[in-house]
Motif scaffolding. Structure first.
Motif, PDB file in Angstrom:
ATOM      1  N   LYS A   1       2.498  11.841 -16.730  1.00 47.68           N
ATOM      2  CA  LYS A   1       3.325  12.735 -17.538  1.00 47.68           C
ATOM      3  C   LYS A   1       4.720  12.134 -17.524  1.00 47.68           C
ATOM      4  CE  LYS A   1       0.837  16.971 -16.498  1.00 47.68           C
ATOM      5  NZ  LYS A   1       0.936  18.306 -15.886  1.00 47.68           N
ATOM      6  N   VAL A   2       5.216  11.750 -18.701  1.00 52.62           N
ATOM      7  CA  VAL A   2       6.496  11.054 -18.816  1.00 52.62           C
ATOM      8  C   VAL A   2       7.426  11.883 -19.687  1.00 52.62           C
ATOM      9  CG1 VAL A   2       7.634   8.937 -19.596  1.00 52.62           C
ATOM     10  CG2 VAL A   2       5.310   8.832 -18.673  1.00 52.62           C
ATOM     11  N   THR A   3       8.681  12.011 -19.267  1.00 54.48           N
ATOM     12  CA  THR A   3       9.696  12.670 -20.080  1.00 54.48           C
ATOM     13  C   THR A   3      10.738  11.636 -20.466  1.00 54.48           C
ATOM     14  OG1 THR A   3       9.369  14.764 -18.940  1.00 54.48           O
ATOM     15  CG2 THR A   3      11.419  14.505 -20.164  1.00 54.48           C
ATOM     16  N   VAL A   4      11.018  11.545 -21.763  1.00 49.75           N
ATOM     17  CA  VAL A   4      12.045  10.647 -22.276  1.00 49.75           C
ATOM     18  C   VAL A   4      13.193  11.515 -22.766  1.00 49.75           C
ATOM     19  CG1 VAL A   4      12.589   8.888 -24.003  1.00 49.75           C
ATOM     20  CG2 VAL A   4      10.329   8.938 -22.939  1.00 49.75           C
ATOM     21  N   VAL A   5      14.380  11.264 -22.243  1.00 46.27           N
ATOM     22  CA  VAL A   5      15.560  12.040 -22.622  1.00 46.27           C
ATOM     23  C   VAL A   5      16.320  11.262 -23.688  1.00 46.27           C
ATOM     24  CG1 VAL A   5      17.699  13.092 -21.814  1.00 46.27           C
ATOM     25  CG2 VAL A   5      15.694  13.041 -20.323  1.00 46.27           C
ATOM     26  N   GLY A   6      16.434  11.877 -24.852  1.00 49.47           N
ATOM     27  CA  GLY A   6      17.109  11.234 -25.980  1.00 49.47           C
ATOM     28  C   GLY A   6      16.094  10.630 -26.934  1.00 49.47           C
ATOM     29  N   THR A   7      16.247  10.931 -28.222  1.00 47.59           N
ATOM     30  CA  THR A   7      15.295  10.435 -29.219  1.00 47.59           C
ATOM     31  C   THR A   7      15.973   9.541 -30.245  1.00 47.59           C
ATOM     32  OG1 THR A   7      15.562  12.455 -30.521  1.00 47.59           O
ATOM     33  CG2 THR A   7      13.722  12.395 -28.963  1.00 47.59           C
ATOM     34  N   GLY A   8      16.890   8.723 -29.768  1.00 54.48           N
ATOM     35  CA  GLY A   8      17.518   7.730 -30.637  1.00 54.48           C
ATOM     36  C   GLY A   8      16.591   6.536 -30.779  1.00 54.48           C
ATOM     37  N   TYR A   9      17.160   5.396 -31.171  1.00 52.65           N
ATOM     38  CA  TYR A   9      16.338   4.201 -31.376  1.00 52.65           C
ATOM     39  C   TYR A   9      15.578   3.802 -30.117  1.00 52.65           C
ATOM     40  CZ  TYR A   9      18.876   3.535 -35.726  1.00 52.65           C
ATOM     41  OH  TYR A   9      19.400   3.710 -36.974  1.00 52.65           O
ATOM     42  N   VAL A  10      16.261   3.768 -28.993  1.00 56.37           N
ATOM     43  CA  VAL A  10      15.623   3.336 -27.747  1.00 56.37           C
ATOM     44  C   VAL A  10      14.660   4.399 -27.225  1.00 56.37           C
ATOM     45  CG1 VAL A  10      16.041   2.665 -25.348  1.00 56.37           C
ATOM     46  CG2 VAL A  10      17.555   1.839 -27.162  1.00 56.37           C
ATOM     47  N   GLY A  11      15.109   5.651 -27.169  1.00 55.42           N
ATOM     48  CA  GLY A  11      14.272   6.722 -26.640  1.00 55.42           C
ATOM     49  C   GLY A  11      12.975   6.898 -27.402  1.00 55.42           C
ATOM     50  N   MET A  12      13.045   6.908 -28.731  1.00 51.19           N
ATOM     51  CA  MET A  12      11.819   7.085 -29.527  1.00 51.19           C
ATOM     52  C   MET A  12      10.900   5.885 -29.403  1.00 51.19           C
ATOM     53  SD  MET A  12      11.306   9.988 -30.773  1.00 51.19           S
ATOM     54  CE  MET A  12       9.918   9.605 -31.817  1.00 51.19           C
TER      55      MET A  12
ATOM     56  N   PRO B   1       0.808  -1.223   0.000  1.00 51.29           N
ATOM     57  CA  PRO B   1       0.000   0.000   0.000  1.00 51.29           C
ATOM     58  C   PRO B   1       0.842   1.275   0.000  1.00 51.29           C
ATOM     59  CG  PRO B   1      -0.841  -1.552   1.622  1.00 51.29           C
ATOM     60  CD  PRO B   1       0.458  -2.105   1.113  1.00 51.29           C
ATOM     61  N   ALA B   2       1.995   1.236   0.660  1.00 55.48           N
ATOM     62  CA  ALA B   2       2.857   2.420   0.682  1.00 55.48           C
ATOM     63  C   ALA B   2       3.362   2.748  -0.719  1.00 55.48           C
ATOM     64  CB  ALA B   2       4.033   2.209   1.630  1.00 55.48           C
ATOM     65  N   LEU B   3       3.625   1.731  -1.519  1.00 51.66           N
ATOM     66  CA  LEU B   3       4.080   1.944  -2.898  1.00 51.66           C
ATOM     67  C   LEU B   3       2.983   2.610  -3.719  1.00 51.66           C
ATOM     68  CD1 LEU B   3       6.118   1.513  -5.206  1.00 51.66           C
ATOM     69  CD2 LEU B   3       5.087  -0.726  -5.557  1.00 51.66           C
ATOM     70  N   ALA B   4       1.774   2.130  -3.579  1.00 55.67           N
ATOM     71  CA  ALA B   4       0.663   2.700  -4.340  1.00 55.67           C
ATOM     72  C   ALA B   4       0.415   4.148  -3.944  1.00 55.67           C
ATOM     73  CB  ALA B   4      -0.595   1.861  -4.130  1.00 55.67           C
ATOM     74  N   ALA B   5       0.586   4.466  -2.678  1.00 55.62           N
ATOM     75  CA  ALA B   5       0.346   5.826  -2.209  1.00 55.62           C
ATOM     76  C   ALA B   5       1.447   6.779  -2.661  1.00 55.62           C
ATOM     77  CB  ALA B   5       0.241   5.841  -0.692  1.00 55.62           C
ATOM     78  N   ARG B   6       2.680   6.320  -2.674  1.00 53.26           N
ATOM     79  CA  ARG B   6       3.804   7.195  -2.982  1.00 53.26           C
ATOM     80  C   ARG B   6       4.077   7.317  -4.471  1.00 53.26           C
ATOM     81  NH1 ARG B   6       9.512   6.032  -0.345  1.00 53.26           N
ATOM     82  NH2 ARG B   6      10.095   5.305  -2.373  1.00 53.26           N
ATOM     83  N   ARG B   7       3.820   6.285  -5.245  1.00 51.07           N
ATOM     84  CA  ARG B   7       4.044   6.266  -6.694  1.00 51.07           C
ATOM     85  C   ARG B   7       5.428   6.830  -7.039  1.00 51.07           C
ATOM     86  NH1 ARG B   7      -1.275   7.820  -9.964  1.00 51.07           N
ATOM     87  NH2 ARG B   7       0.059   7.051 -11.593  1.00 51.07           N
ATOM     88  N   PRO B   8       6.471   6.066  -6.817  1.00 53.20           N
ATOM     89  CA  PRO B   8       7.824   6.544  -7.106  1.00 53.20           C
ATOM     90  C   PRO B   8       8.000   6.814  -8.593  1.00 53.20           C
ATOM     91  CG  PRO B   8       7.839   4.197  -6.711  1.00 53.20           C
ATOM     92  CD  PRO B   8       6.446   4.683  -6.385  1.00 53.20           C
ATOM     93  N   PRO B   9       8.966   7.638  -8.938  1.00 54.31           N
ATOM     94  CA  PRO B   9       9.179   7.935 -10.353  1.00 54.31           C
ATOM     95  C   PRO B   9       9.582   6.692 -11.126  1.00 54.31           C
ATOM     96  CG  PRO B   9      10.984   8.766  -9.025  1.00 54.31           C
ATOM     97  CD  PRO B   9       9.939   8.288  -8.081  1.00 54.31           C
TER      98      PRO B   9
ATOM     99  N   VAL C   1       3.531  12.230 -23.123  1.00 56.47           N
ATOM    100  CA  VAL C   1       4.981  12.057 -23.209  1.00 56.47           C
ATOM    101  C   VAL C   1       5.642  13.289 -23.809  1.00 56.47           C
ATOM    102  CG1 VAL C   1       6.844  10.688 -24.233  1.00 56.47           C
ATOM    103  CG2 VAL C   1       4.778   9.557 -23.425  1.00 56.47           C
ATOM    104  N   THR C   2       6.727  13.715 -23.182  1.00 61.45           N
ATOM    105  CA  THR C   2       7.579  14.767 -23.703  1.00 61.45           C
ATOM    106  C   THR C   2       8.933  14.138 -23.995  1.00 61.45           C
ATOM    107  OG1 THR C   2       6.475  16.443 -22.369  1.00 61.45           O
ATOM    108  CG2 THR C   2       8.656  17.003 -23.223  1.00 61.45           C
ATOM    109  N   ALA C   3       9.409  14.307 -25.215  1.00 61.26           N
ATOM    110  CA  ALA C   3      10.724  13.775 -25.594  1.00 61.26           C
ATOM    111  C   ALA C   3      11.717  14.935 -25.681  1.00 61.26           C
ATOM    112  CB  ALA C   3      10.648  13.045 -26.925  1.00 61.26           C
ATOM    113  N   LEU C   4      12.862  14.774 -25.051  1.00 65.15           N
ATOM    114  CA  LEU C   4      13.891  15.804 -25.051  1.00 65.15           C
ATOM    115  C   LEU C   4      15.108  15.332 -25.838  1.00 65.15           C
ATOM    116  CD1 LEU C   4      13.914  16.801 -21.284  1.00 65.15           C
ATOM    117  CD2 LEU C   4      12.774  17.973 -23.150  1.00 65.15           C
ATOM    118  N   ASP C   5      15.708  16.251 -26.590  1.00 62.60           N
ATOM    119  CA  ASP C   5      16.940  15.940 -27.310  1.00 62.60           C
ATOM    120  C   ASP C   5      17.700  17.228 -27.549  1.00 62.60           C
ATOM    121  OD1 ASP C   5      18.855  15.035 -29.449  1.00 62.60           O
ATOM    122  OD2 ASP C   5      17.680  13.204 -29.201  1.00 62.60           O
ATOM    123  N   ILE C   6      19.027  17.127 -27.665  1.00 64.50           N
ATOM    124  CA  ILE C   6      19.846  18.319 -27.913  1.00 64.50           C
ATOM    125  C   ILE C   6      20.019  18.589 -29.400  1.00 64.50           C
ATOM    126  CG2 ILE C   6      21.067  18.161 -25.719  1.00 64.50           C
ATOM    127  CD1 ILE C   6      23.428  16.948 -27.275  1.00 64.50           C
ATOM    128  N   ASP C   7      19.627  17.652 -30.237  1.00 63.62           N
ATOM    129  CA  ASP C   7      19.751  17.803 -31.695  1.00 63.62           C
ATOM    130  C   ASP C   7      18.518  18.551 -32.220  1.00 63.62           C
ATOM    131  OD1 ASP C   7      19.834  17.523 -34.473  1.00 63.62           O
ATOM    132  OD2 ASP C   7      20.640  15.486 -34.373  1.00 63.62           O
TER     133      ASP C   7
END
Length: 75
Positions: free
Chosen positions: A31-42, A6-14, A54-60
């Motif tokens: 709300k999920v953020t994915v860092v990097g939009t290469g093969y795995v990230g995308m 029950p503590a896990l359900a209440a806290r919902r860790p990242p 989902v928000t995808a972040l990339d430096i390119d």
């Protein structure tokens, strides 16, 4: 450490995508953020976007422009 039961359900860790450790059987309505939009990230971003915001972040800037045009940055 992480809580259990029950503590896990209440806290919902990242959810850590880098190690692909999903703490819940169903990941929905988050709300999920994915860092990097290469093969795995995308791939993870598209999969999670089916039931999450989902928000995808990339430096390119070219990749970001392609994603914003709804084009795949993966050849």
């Amino acid at each position: 450490g992480f809580a259990t039961g029950p503590a896990l359900a209440a806290r919902r860790p990242p959810i850590v995508l880098g190690t692909v450790q999903f703490m819940h059987a169903r990941i929905t309505g988050r709300k999920v953020t994915v860092v990097g939009t290469g093969y795995v990230g995308m791939s993870i971003a598209v999969l999670l976007a089916q039931r999450n915001r989902v928000t995808a972040l990339d430096i390119d800037v070219n990749k970001v422009a392609m994603i914003n045009q709804r084009l795949s940055p993966i050849a």
